[in-house]
Design an enzyme around this catalytic site. Sequence first.
Site, PDB file in Angstrom:
ATOM      1  N   LYS A 112     -37.195  27.858  72.805  1.00 13.98           N
ATOM      2  CA  LYS A 112     -37.024  29.304  72.686  1.00 13.98           C
ATOM      3  C   LYS A 112     -36.071  29.672  71.535  1.00 13.98           C
ATOM      4  CE  LYS A 112     -38.555  30.593  77.279  1.00 13.98           C
ATOM      5  NZ  LYS A 112     -38.963  29.299  77.858  1.00 13.98           N
TER       6      LYS A 112
HETATM    7  C1  LIG Z   1     -40.222  28.975  78.369  1.00 15.06           C
HETATM    8  C2  LIG Z   1     -40.523  27.533  78.530  1.00 15.06           C
HETATM    9  C3  LIG Z   1     -41.849  27.046  78.682  1.00 15.06           C
HETATM   10  C4  LIG Z   1     -43.044  27.968  78.789  1.00 15.06           C
HETATM   11  O1  LIG Z   1     -43.353  28.651  77.598  1.00 15.06           O
HETATM   12  P1  LIG Z   1     -44.356  29.914  77.616  1.00 15.06           P
HETATM   13  O2  LIG Z   1     -44.312  30.468  76.249  1.00 15.06           O
HETATM   14  O3  LIG Z   1     -43.781  30.864  78.639  1.00 15.06           O
HETATM   15  O4  LIG Z   1     -45.696  29.435  78.009  1.00 15.06           O
HETATM   16  C5  LIG Z   1     -42.040  25.675  78.735  1.00 15.06           C
HETATM   17  N1  LIG Z   1     -40.995  24.816  78.689  1.00 15.06           N
HETATM   18  C6  LIG Z   1     -39.717  25.232  78.565  1.00 15.06           C
HETATM   19  C7  LIG Z   1     -38.620  24.230  78.541  1.00 15.06           C
HETATM   20  C8  LIG Z   1     -39.431  26.600  78.474  1.00 15.06           C
HETATM   21  O5  LIG Z   1     -38.153  27.008  78.349  1.00 15.06           O
END
Ligand SMILES: *Cc1c(COP(=O)(O)O)cnc(C)c1O
Length: 469
Positions: A112
């Site tokens: 993120k």
């Molecule tokens: C947010 C997240 C996901 C999922 O991503 P999306 O874009 O919501 O599909 C997967 N793994 C981790 C570690 C995350 O923080």
Amino acid sequence: MRYISTRGNAPALNFEDVLLAGLASDGGLYVPENLPRFTQEEIASWAGLPYHELAFRVMRPFVEGSISDTDFKQILEETYGAFAHSAIAPLRQLNGNEWVMELFHGPTLAFKDFALQLLGRLLDHILLKRGERVVIIGATSGDTGSAAIEGCRRCENVDIFILHPHQRVSEVQRRQMTTILGENIHNIAIEGNFDDCQEMVKASFADQSFLKGTRLVAVNSINWARIMAQIVYYFHAALQLGAPARSVAFSVPTGNFGDIFAGYLARNMGLPVSQLVVATNRNDILHRFMSGNQYFKETLHASLSPSMDIMVSSNFERLLFDLHGRNGVALAELMSTFKATGKLSVEEDRWVEARKLFDSLAVSDEDTCATIADVFKRTGEVLDPHTAIGVKAARECRRNLSTPMVVLGTAHPVKFPDAVEKAGIGKALELPAHLSDLFQREERCTVLPNAIEAVQAFVAQHGNRGKPL
Ligand SMILES: *Cc1c(COP(=O)(O)O)cnc(C)c1O
């Protein structure tokens, strides 16, 4: 570049306004009106570029008209200059033709950061230009909160309030949020659960009078800029593995369908992506759609991969929009059916179209641990539980062994010690150098009762760099 709503009944916006908007006024999500498309020669000429320069080329068409080239280049250099690995998104080989793209070298150790580090800087740039200030309010059960706070810590024109359920997030996750100190950063622990936090955020968007005219901005994964930033690393990985002369497959640990949707866009922009694997935990609404054209709500299950614990996938509407020939009226109808009944399916030929590119698998906690153990035994690498789900799904769903398969490594294993321990890995994991003193740092956090009036009063009291709005 102009952006339109998936439900066809909201004004088109430019990049700047889409960055500051949450949902469109008709309840839809914003998507680019026309996707840029690069030629194979153009893509080939980008091989070997440093990450921030590749990012500039891939994203430039999306911000055109809102941010100058010089400013955008500088913002990107700063954003990715803050990552701990010089390759930014290094590929690690697990097996013949099987790779993990490590997306956890940003400040909060999850993918993120790629989007939220950029989002904070873009917001600040545009707000400075407009002479405006905004307030961000978000709820988190873990990863998003720390990444959003880290992304906004240096923003002059943003005050950020992140709500988390008091005593219900892990100590690492709490400390990653509460040890970032700044007069514009406000951690609030709510004496309630995650749903209570999320309800308060929703209600605050619905009635913003407590903000006295200050604009409220969303940082959840429906924000277009987050998707945009995630397109870049698909290009980055594929170029290293021989694209565009060769195609590449990706397996993506998926919750809200933001990250994998970025891969789908990369393909539509000209990158030869032959397959996208939707990897879910037992919260498998997307797997139910991909495997049987059944998209319906079920109860939420707590899993070892909490960042993918969702009931519905908020970005899935963006794919449905394309599957319906970008017909906003048809989509508004479909989504209102979903709202009324909690389920939807699409016409057979549209579903077949989706299945040309997407495969899927739902992975149990047990198989998640077994995959962590297996990869550790064979390679010495410790995977986090989300990435392990991606690896398991890649192995089950892979169509062609001679096409490189890249699994998105979405988090650093040190963030999820429970799963690593359950997998039977005795090795103690260490925090990376920039977080090694996390447990000694000063924390700042306000505990508030589970009452929206208390939260909104707190925001009004502190929303202007710690001073009243
Ligand atoms: C947010 C997240 C996901 C999922 O991503 P999306 O874009 O919501 O599909 C997967 N793994 C981790 C570690 C995350 O923080």
